[in-house]
Design a protein around this motif. Sequence first.
Motif, PDB file in Angstrom:
ATOM      1  N   HIS A 216      65.877  61.309  -5.639  1.00 16.84           N
ATOM      2  CA  HIS A 216      65.816  61.776  -4.243  1.00 16.84           C
ATOM      3  C   HIS A 216      66.258  60.655  -3.293  1.00 16.84           C
ATOM      4  O   HIS A 216      67.132  60.854  -2.439  1.00 16.84           O
ATOM      5  CB  HIS A 216      64.388  62.220  -3.918  1.00 16.84           C
ATOM      6  CG  HIS A 216      64.163  62.636  -2.495  1.00 16.84           C
ATOM      7  ND1 HIS A 216      63.932  63.941  -2.120  1.00 16.84           N
ATOM      8  CD2 HIS A 216      64.142  61.908  -1.345  1.00 16.84           C
ATOM      9  CE1 HIS A 216      63.775  63.993  -0.801  1.00 16.84           C
ATOM     10  NE2 HIS A 216      63.892  62.763  -0.304  1.00 16.84           N
ATOM     11  N   GLU A 217      65.675  59.478  -3.453  1.00 17.50           N
ATOM     12  CA  GLU A 217      66.011  58.368  -2.544  1.00 17.50           C
ATOM     13  C   GLU A 217      67.463  57.927  -2.741  1.00 17.50           C
ATOM     14  O   GLU A 217      68.140  57.567  -1.778  1.00 17.50           O
ATOM     15  CB  GLU A 217      65.054  57.193  -2.756  1.00 17.50           C
ATOM     16  CG  GLU A 217      63.581  57.512  -2.469  1.00 17.50           C
ATOM     17  CD  GLU A 217      63.326  58.078  -1.080  1.00 17.50           C
ATOM     18  OE1 GLU A 217      64.117  57.809  -0.162  1.00 17.50           O
ATOM     19  OE2 GLU A 217      62.344  58.826  -0.912  1.00 17.50           O
ATOM     20  N   HIS A 220      69.698  60.097  -0.704  1.00 13.71           N
ATOM     21  CA  HIS A 220      69.819  59.665   0.701  1.00 13.71           C
ATOM     22  C   HIS A 220      70.888  58.575   0.826  1.00 13.71           C
ATOM     23  O   HIS A 220      71.693  58.586   1.760  1.00 13.71           O
ATOM     24  CB  HIS A 220      68.486  59.097   1.194  1.00 13.71           C
ATOM     25  CG  HIS A 220      67.485  60.145   1.607  1.00 13.71           C
ATOM     26  ND1 HIS A 220      67.755  61.108   2.562  1.00 13.71           N
ATOM     27  CD2 HIS A 220      66.210  60.360   1.206  1.00 13.71           C
ATOM     28  CE1 HIS A 220      66.683  61.866   2.721  1.00 13.71           C
ATOM     29  NE2 HIS A 220      65.726  61.449   1.903  1.00 13.71           N
ATOM     30  N   GLU A 244      67.349  65.634   3.923  1.00 14.14           N
ATOM     31  CA  GLU A 244      66.130  65.689   3.106  1.00 14.14           C
ATOM     32  C   GLU A 244      66.318  66.638   1.917  1.00 14.14           C
ATOM     33  O   GLU A 244      65.903  66.341   0.796  1.00 14.14           O
ATOM     34  CB  GLU A 244      64.950  66.125   3.990  1.00 14.14           C
ATOM     35  CG  GLU A 244      63.594  65.990   3.346  1.00 14.14           C
ATOM     36  CD  GLU A 244      63.187  64.561   2.989  1.00 14.14           C
ATOM     37  OE1 GLU A 244      64.007  63.647   3.116  1.00 14.14           O
ATOM     38  OE2 GLU A 244      62.045  64.386   2.549  1.00 14.14           O
ATOM     39  N   CYS A 439      60.087  62.216   3.602  1.00 15.51           N
ATOM     40  CA  CYS A 439      59.870  61.034   2.779  1.00 15.51           C
ATOM     41  C   CYS A 439      60.025  59.766   3.616  1.00 15.51           C
ATOM     42  O   CYS A 439      60.375  59.820   4.797  1.00 15.51           O
ATOM     43  CB  CYS A 439      60.848  61.020   1.604  1.00 15.51           C
ATOM     44  SG  CYS A 439      62.480  60.435   2.050  1.00 15.51           S
ATOM     45  N   MET A 442      63.296  59.103   5.795  1.00 14.10           N
ATOM     46  CA  MET A 442      63.464  59.806   7.066  1.00 14.10           C
ATOM     47  C   MET A 442      62.495  59.280   8.126  1.00 14.10           C
ATOM     48  O   MET A 442      62.715  59.465   9.318  1.00 14.10           O
ATOM     49  CB  MET A 442      63.257  61.309   6.862  1.00 14.10           C
ATOM     50  CG  MET A 442      64.199  61.936   5.862  1.00 14.10           C
ATOM     51  SD  MET A 442      65.920  61.896   6.400  1.00 14.10           S
ATOM     52  CE  MET A 442      65.951  63.305   7.491  1.00 14.10           C
TER      53      MET A 442
END
Length: 487
Positions: A216-217, A220, A244, A439, A442
Motif C-alpha cells: 500500500h505505502e 503511494h 488512497e 493512512c 495521507m
Amino acid sequence: MDKKVIVPVEAVLTKCAELPVGFVPTPSAPYRTHRKAVELTQKPGRPRLKTAPGVPQRVPAATAGSRVLMWKQDPSVTEMGTRKAFLPGVILEGPRDARITFGQPGIAAVSPNTFGDFILSPNTDQFDAVHTFAVVRQTLTMYQRVLAAGDAAAPLPWAWNNGSNTQPLEVFPHGLPNVMNAYYSRTDRALKFGDFVPSGAEERMYTCRSFDIVSHETGHAVLDGLKPKWILSSAPPQTGGLHESFGDLTAIFLALSQLDQVEAVIAQTKADLHDKTFLADMAEQFGLALGRTNGLRNADNDLKLSEAGNEVHAISQVFTGAMYDILADIFTYERQPGMEDDAAVLHRVGGYLCSLLMRSLVAAPDMAATFADVANQMLRLAEQDGKPIEYRNFIRNRFTLREVVVSDVPLTDDVTPNVTLAPAVVDEPDAMQDRRACCGTMNHAQYFDLEDVLEAERQALARWCQGYKTRHDHTEPAASEELAVNK
Ligand SMILES: [Zn+2]
C-alpha cells in the motif's frame, strides 16, 4: 572397473521431515558431484551459445537474482505463512538495488549467502529488512512491467528523480518506533514503518511485516512519481481518494500477481471472490490489533459516493469496491473450469485489470482528477485493447452503481462505443479533503501545503510592515499602536 563416478541416488536424497522454517533446498556437495558426473558421462548438456551460419545466436538468460523468504500476507494469516520468492536482477548487501535501498540504523545490513540469497528466520530484524525490501521490489517491478515498452521495463521514476538525481527510495522497516502507522515521505525519500504493542497484547506488532501495508505505502510512492499533484491535501477529495485507493488496489494486484496467493484465493473462496477472503481484507494483523476482524478495511464493500462526503478514506473505499466488483465480474465471465485452471484465469484477469487501472491513471488529468475521469479512461482503453464488450459493461455498471458516472443508456444495454460518461456525484467546488481515517502517508504534514500557509502569513506580515513604514516613516511602532494592533 567402471571409472565413472556416480554417487548413489540414496546419498543424494535430502531428509524431508522436520525441515527448519525458511528452508530453501540448495544443492548439497554430493548432489553437485552427482549432477556433474551425470552431465559429463550419461547426459551431456547442449553446448551453450553454439553459433551456426543463418541461425540467430541465443542470448543467455540473465542469471542475476536472489531468492528471499517473506511473509505471504502477515504473521497473523497463519494458513499462508511464508513463501520463497525469486527476485530477478542484481541485489546487493542491504538488501539494496538501483531503485530501493535499506537504511535502518540499528539493523545490520543483510549479506546474501553463498548462493546470493537472502534467507533469514522470521520474526527477526533482518527478516523484516528482507521482507520489506522484497515487497517494495515486487510492487515496483509489477508496475514497471505494466508500463513496459517492448522488452524493456519502464523506469517508473520516484518523485524526486530527474536527469541528475537517480536517488533510490530508502526503506526503514523499523522507522517509527511505538507508532501505530506507516507512511511514504517524499521529502525524506523514504518509506517508514511503525511498530507498537497493541493495547491488551504482549507482543509487538510490526507494520513492515504486512504484505498489504508495505505494498500500500509503495503504491503511494509509485503514484507520486507519476502524478505529483495528486497527493496534496489541496486537491479535491476524489483525487485524494484515488491515491488512497491505489494503495489498497496495489496490495490486491500484487497478491494476484503471485501464483501461490492466487491458488490460495481460489481454494479459500471456491472461486467466488465475494466470499470472505484474505484478498479483500487489508492488513489483517493491523486490523486485529484495532479489534477489526475484516482487516483494516475491506475491498468487498457496497459504499456509494453520496455516502462518503469529503472523507477521503470512505471515498477511496468506493473506488476500491468498484474495482473489486469489476475484478470479480471479469473473472466470473472468463472462467471456464472445464478448459482452464481457475487460478490461471484469476492471475491473468488480475494482471489485465492492474494494467488497465495503471494506464488509466497515467492518462487521467495531472491535477484534480476525478473518479469519472479514470472510469472513462478505463472504458476507452478496454475498447482500444479489443476486449469483449462485457468488460466495458462491467466497468460502466459498477461505476454507475457506485454513483461515479451516469450511464447514457439502461444498464441492461451494451455500452455505447467511444462513450464518455458524465460524472454522477462530484466534489463541491470548494470541498476540502477530510483525511482523518487515511493512512500515515495521507496524514503527513508535508502534503498539507503547510509551507504555503506559513508563507501566506509571512506575506501578510510583510504587507503590514510596508504599510506601517509608509505611515510612520521608519519610526518604531508606539506601544499604544502595538496594543491596538494586537486587539
Ligand atoms: Zn494510504
